[in-house]
Design an enzyme around this catalytic site. Structure first.
Site, short mmCIF file in Angstrom:
data_model
loop_
_atom_site.label_atom_id
_atom_site.label_comp_id
_atom_site.label_asym_id
_atom_site.label_seq_id
_atom_site.Cartn_x
_atom_site.Cartn_y
_atom_site.Cartn_z
N TYR A 73 0.85 -1.19 0.00
CA TYR A 73 0.00 0.00 0.00
C TYR A 73 0.89 1.24 0.00
O TYR A 73 1.96 1.24 0.63
CB TYR A 73 -0.90 0.00 1.24
CG TYR A 73 -2.07 0.96 1.16
CD1 TYR A 73 -3.04 0.81 0.19
CD2 TYR A 73 -2.18 2.02 2.06
CE1 TYR A 73 -4.12 1.68 0.11
CE2 TYR A 73 -3.26 2.90 1.99
CZ TYR A 73 -4.22 2.73 1.01
OH TYR A 73 -5.28 3.59 0.94
N ASN A 190 -22.51 -3.38 -3.38
CA ASN A 190 -22.77 -3.89 -2.03
C ASN A 190 -21.58 -3.67 -1.10
O ASN A 190 -21.59 -4.12 0.04
CB ASN A 190 -23.11 -5.38 -2.08
CG ASN A 190 -22.01 -6.21 -2.71
OD1 ASN A 190 -21.40 -5.80 -3.70
ND2 ASN A 190 -21.75 -7.39 -2.16
N VAL A 193 -18.41 1.55 0.25
CA VAL A 193 -18.57 2.77 -0.55
C VAL A 193 -19.86 2.70 -1.34
O VAL A 193 -20.61 3.68 -1.43
CB VAL A 193 -17.36 2.97 -1.48
CG1 VAL A 193 -17.61 4.14 -2.43
CG2 VAL A 193 -16.09 3.23 -0.68
N ARG A 213 -21.71 -8.50 -8.59
CA ARG A 213 -21.29 -9.76 -9.22
C ARG A 213 -22.43 -10.77 -9.22
O ARG A 213 -23.34 -10.71 -8.39
CB ARG A 213 -20.09 -10.35 -8.47
CG ARG A 213 -18.80 -9.58 -8.66
CD ARG A 213 -17.66 -10.25 -7.90
NE ARG A 213 -17.81 -10.11 -6.46
CZ ARG A 213 -18.08 -11.11 -5.64
NH1 ARG A 213 -18.26 -12.34 -6.12
NH2 ARG A 213 -18.18 -10.92 -4.34
N ARG A 215 -24.38 -13.91 -8.28
CA ARG A 215 -24.38 -14.59 -6.99
C ARG A 215 -25.71 -15.30 -6.80
O ARG A 215 -26.73 -14.91 -7.37
CB ARG A 215 -24.14 -13.59 -5.86
CG ARG A 215 -25.10 -12.42 -5.89
CD ARG A 215 -24.53 -11.18 -5.22
NE ARG A 215 -24.23 -11.46 -3.82
CZ ARG A 215 -23.19 -10.92 -3.19
NH1 ARG A 215 -22.37 -10.12 -3.83
NH2 ARG A 215 -22.98 -11.19 -1.93
N MET A 288 -10.71 -4.22 -7.43
CA MET A 288 -10.86 -5.48 -6.71
C MET A 288 -10.60 -6.70 -7.59
O MET A 288 -10.15 -7.74 -7.11
CB MET A 288 -12.26 -5.57 -6.09
CG MET A 288 -12.48 -4.60 -4.94
SD MET A 288 -14.01 -4.91 -4.05
CE MET A 288 -15.23 -4.57 -5.31
N PHE A 310 -9.66 8.46 -8.06
CA PHE A 310 -9.87 9.11 -6.78
C PHE A 310 -9.31 8.23 -5.67
O PHE A 310 -9.59 7.02 -5.61
CB PHE A 310 -11.36 9.36 -6.51
CG PHE A 310 -11.60 10.07 -5.20
CD1 PHE A 310 -11.37 11.43 -5.08
CD2 PHE A 310 -12.03 9.37 -4.08
CE1 PHE A 310 -11.57 12.07 -3.87
CE2 PHE A 310 -12.22 10.00 -2.87
CZ PHE A 310 -11.99 11.37 -2.76
N TRP A 311 -8.53 8.87 -4.78
CA TRP A 311 -7.97 8.20 -3.61
C TRP A 311 -8.23 9.10 -2.41
O TRP A 311 -7.77 10.25 -2.37
CB TRP A 311 -6.47 7.97 -3.81
CG TRP A 311 -5.81 7.16 -2.73
CD1 TRP A 311 -6.35 6.14 -2.01
CD2 TRP A 311 -4.46 7.30 -2.28
NE1 TRP A 311 -5.43 5.64 -1.13
CE2 TRP A 311 -4.26 6.33 -1.28
CE3 TRP A 311 -3.40 8.14 -2.62
CZ2 TRP A 311 -3.04 6.18 -0.60
CZ3 TRP A 311 -2.19 7.99 -1.96
CH2 TRP A 311 -2.02 7.03 -0.96
#
Length: 385
Positions: A73, A190, A193, A213, A215, A288, A310-311
């Site tokens: 990180y 979900n 954020v 996703r 599911r 992700m 954006f961070w």
């Protein structure tokens, strides 16, 4: 893996506070490198200047915390002496809320104040107690932000305000001027954020298309997100079908999908961009899927798509003295008090902060379970008194 050399504290010396911290002396897989150590802080009456002794109330386990422990990180862990005999160690965690127990004469804080870390990396939050220099390490949360609504704002609500809800708040405001009736589309709906985007957009009169996703429990998840205010929920694989995309847009009768939020990457995000209107902005704040985001030239050339990143940590660094930070946190917490905003569901991990405290090995097993997300979903430490 390097070996820990620790000394167990059986009883705190006179005037000192017994504490426990989840520490690591080297980066690596969190469940393997983290240890819980007993140590002493104090004596409390020896605090000087702007120092403050804080008892932590709650601290979440965020993916970025795990990435930091892994050493991948951008915000690096702060290794220091004093926690592990003869070795430098860092305390895990970057987000949380604590209560001031004792403060130095120049701290500007009072016993009972609730505080959150000013920025990531300034001190580790996975600890029962910490001592910080209040002028550059913490920000006080006024108690009136937490009152006057329908519900009592909990410590865990405050502990998680700094990352996920704030990311949603900024993305909805900083990339285009949304008007009531406008629409945004997002994947990872979900997530923490994603749930915050749904609720904050609802308060702005902005509609949301929410992509998740594929599911087995899609129907129950869709109902849960709709309860938060989602206008449409769809599986990412369905977006390859133009008929599905057309149906969603007709259902919302939206004049424009002006903004898209991406935390996934790869082909699912490319499919999501087909819902964006001409001149829209795609904001990426995560990856992700760990797959590159490839955008066809036609989207940029003929669709006039703007791709931005954006961070949240960068925003805090660039706006360290801005009143916007307080405005943002106050807005979110007052919505929480008014029952108009709820944090994402979390698995609470109890960690006593007062006697009788857990044996270090039991506390350590709870920490390892939390960082492995073994019970499913996001975990958070709750430091019970």
């Amino acid at each position: 893996m390097a070996a820990f050399r620790t000394q167990t504290v059986r009883h705190a010396s006179s005037g000192a506070v017994r504490a426990q911290s989840a520490v690591f002396i080297e980066t690596g897989e969190p469940s393997k490198v983290l240890r819980v150590v007993d140590h002493e802080i104090g004596p409390a009456d020896a605090l000087t200047g702007t120092q403050a002794l804080i008892r932590m109330l709650a601290a979440p386990v965020n993916p970025s915390d795990l990435n930091q422990i892994e050493g991948v990180y951008p915000v690096k862990p702060r290794f220091a002496s004093g926690l592990v005999q003869g070795q430098l160690a860092a305390v895990g965690g970057n987000e949380g809320v604590g209560e001031v127990l004792v403060s130095g004469p120049e701290s500007g804080l009072c016993a009972g104040d609730w505080v959150v870390p000013r920025s990531s990396g300034v001190f580790g939050t996975w600890a029962t107690h910490v001592v910080v220099a209040s002028d550059d390490a913490v920000v006080r949360i006024p108690h009136d932000w937490l009152r006057g609504g329908n519900v009592a704002v909990q410590a865990l609500d405050v502990a998680t305000v700094k990352v996920n809800p704030s990311t949603a708040y900024r993305m909805l405001r900083d990339f285009c001027q949304l008007r009531p009736g406008d629409c945004v589309v997002q994947n990872g709906a979900n997530s923490g954020v994603g749930r915050a985007v749904i609720q904050l957009a609802r308060e702005m009169g902005v509609r949301t298309i929410n992509v998740v996703r594929r599911r087995d429990d899609f129907d129950s998840l869709a109902a849960e997100l709709e309860q938060l205010g989602a206008d449409a929920v769809v599986m990412d694989s369905e977006l390859a079908d133009s008929a599905v995309r057309d149906r969603i847009l007709r259902q919302l009768d939206s004049p424009a999908v002006r903004l898209g939020f991406n935390c996934v990457g790869g082909r699912p995000t490319l499919l999501m961009t087909r819902l964006l209107s001409q001149g829209a902005t795609l904001v990426s704040y995560g990856a992700m899927a760990r797959q590159p985001l490839t955008l066809p030239t036609s989207l940029l050339l003929f669709g006039d798509l703007r791709a931005r990143g954006f961070w949240m940590n960068r925003w805090y660094a660039d706006n360290i003295d801005s009143p916007e930070r307080s405005t943002m946190w106050e807005h979110i917490l007052r919505l929480t008090a008014a029952s108009k905003f709820v944090a994402q569901p979390m698995v609470k991990v109890e960690w006593p902060a007062c006697a009788p405290m857990l044996p270090a090995e039991i506390a350590e097993s709870r920490v390892r379970e939390a960082v492995a997300w073994s019970s499913g979903g996001k975990h958070a430490f709750v430091f019970s008194s």
